[in-house]
Design a protein around this motif. Structure first.
Motif, PDB file in Angstrom:
ATOM      1  N   LEU A  56     -16.016  -7.645  20.422  1.00  0.00           N
ATOM      2  CA  LEU A  56     -15.403  -6.261  19.997  1.00  0.00           C
ATOM      3  C   LEU A  56     -16.498  -5.278  20.839  1.00  0.00           C
ATOM      4  O   LEU A  56     -17.734  -5.587  20.653  1.00  0.00           O
TER       5      LEU A  56
ATOM      6  N   VAL B 206     -17.437  -2.685  19.196  1.00  0.00           N
ATOM      7  CA  VAL B 206     -18.235  -2.284  18.238  1.00  0.00           C
ATOM      8  C   VAL B 206     -17.987  -3.312  17.078  1.00  0.00           C
ATOM      9  O   VAL B 206     -16.894  -3.802  16.869  1.00  0.00           O
ATOM     10  N   GLY B 207     -19.132  -3.858  16.579  1.00  0.00           N
ATOM     11  CA  GLY B 207     -19.105  -4.708  15.404  1.00  0.00           C
ATOM     12  C   GLY B 207     -19.233  -6.185  15.955  1.00  0.00           C
ATOM     13  O   GLY B 207     -19.260  -7.243  15.120  1.00  0.00           O
TER      14      GLY B 207
ATOM     15  N   SER C 161     -15.175  -7.192   8.099  1.00  0.00           N
ATOM     16  CA  SER C 161     -16.460  -6.642   8.620  1.00  0.00           C
ATOM     17  C   SER C 161     -16.218  -5.266   8.931  1.00  0.00           C
ATOM     18  O   SER C 161     -17.216  -4.737   8.870  1.00  0.00           O
ATOM     19  N   LEU C 162     -15.054  -5.140   9.495  1.00  0.00           N
ATOM     20  CA  LEU C 162     -14.891  -3.794   9.889  1.00  0.00           C
ATOM     21  C   LEU C 162     -13.962  -2.851   8.981  1.00  0.00           C
ATOM     22  O   LEU C 162     -13.315  -2.006   9.299  1.00  0.00           O
TER      23      LEU C 162
ATOM     24  N   LEU D  20     -11.046  -9.210  10.036  1.00  0.00           N
ATOM     25  CA  LEU D  20     -11.679  -8.064  10.435  1.00  0.00           C
ATOM     26  C   LEU D  20     -12.330  -7.612   9.244  1.00  0.00           C
ATOM     27  O   LEU D  20     -12.370  -6.113   9.128  1.00  0.00           O
TER      28      LEU D  20
END
Length: 207
Positions: free
Chosen positions: A17, A19-20, A47-48, A45
């Protein structure tokens, strides 16, 4: 190849990704002759702050549908639908003449540390595909295609690299597939392949 009527594959997928960083998940892929497909991806996801995301694409040979827990469900039409129709199983090169497509042989190019023949696959409708075939093993090692993405209103060039070939039922299968574009990059590592399995036809159709 001509003896293969269906294929079931399972594996892991790593998505890079913007971002992340990298996120991982699982993938299941079903194919049935002449061109039916189903791909089911599950990615964590958390973590997001999103949680578990599922994406599923179904094509029954005529119509296609996407089920997406993040972006919503939708019909697949236009260029993307044409490309699904062209992706005949187990290889478009087996039946391209019957489908009214042409294949042009170009010269050799270097892909990584390998010399490869360049084939240009031109279907009656949908995107042309540039295929790079290893000049020694004659295995497909890369392909490039421009795909229309309605959400972006433009064509996106997608590059897919094939490696880690292993023999299953007398056929060489790439167990590592890496696809990259301006939108995203993901790597699939296959863990299991089965051929000529019985598949419920409903899995290819809109639920």
């Amino acid at each position: 190849l001509g003896k293969l009527k269906s294929r079931s594959m399972t594996g892991t997928i790593t998505v890079t990704l913007p971002v992340g960083g990298d996120v991982t998940g699982s993938i299941e892929a079903l194919n049935q002759a002449p061109n039916k497909t189903r791909n089911f991806i599950k990615v964590d996801l958390t973590s997001l702050g999103v949680g578990m995301v599922t994406q599923e694409q179904r094509f029954d040979g005529t119509t296609a549908y996407a089920l997406d827990s993040l972006q919503g469900n939708r019909e697949i039409t236009g260029n993307q639908l044409d490309n699904l129709k062209n992706a005949s199983f187990p290889s478009p090169l087996l039946t391209y003449k019957d489908a009214g497509a042409t294949v042009e042989l170009g010269g050799k190019e270097t892909v990584g540390d390998r010399e490869a023949w360049v084939l240009t696959f031109k279907p009656k409708a949908g995107s042309s595909v540039r295929q790079y075939v290893d000049a020694q093993s004659f295995l497909l090692i890369k392909q490039m295609v421009k795909v229309n993405v309605p959400q972006l209103g433009t064509d996106v060039e997608q590059t897919t690299e094939f490696s880690d070939y292993r023999e299953v039922d007398g056929v060489k299968i790439p167990f590592r597939i890496r696809t990259s574009s301006m939108i995203q990059t993901f790597t699939i590592n296959i863990t299991k392949v089965e051929h000529n399995v019985t598949i419920d036809p409903a899995l290819f159709s809109k639920p």
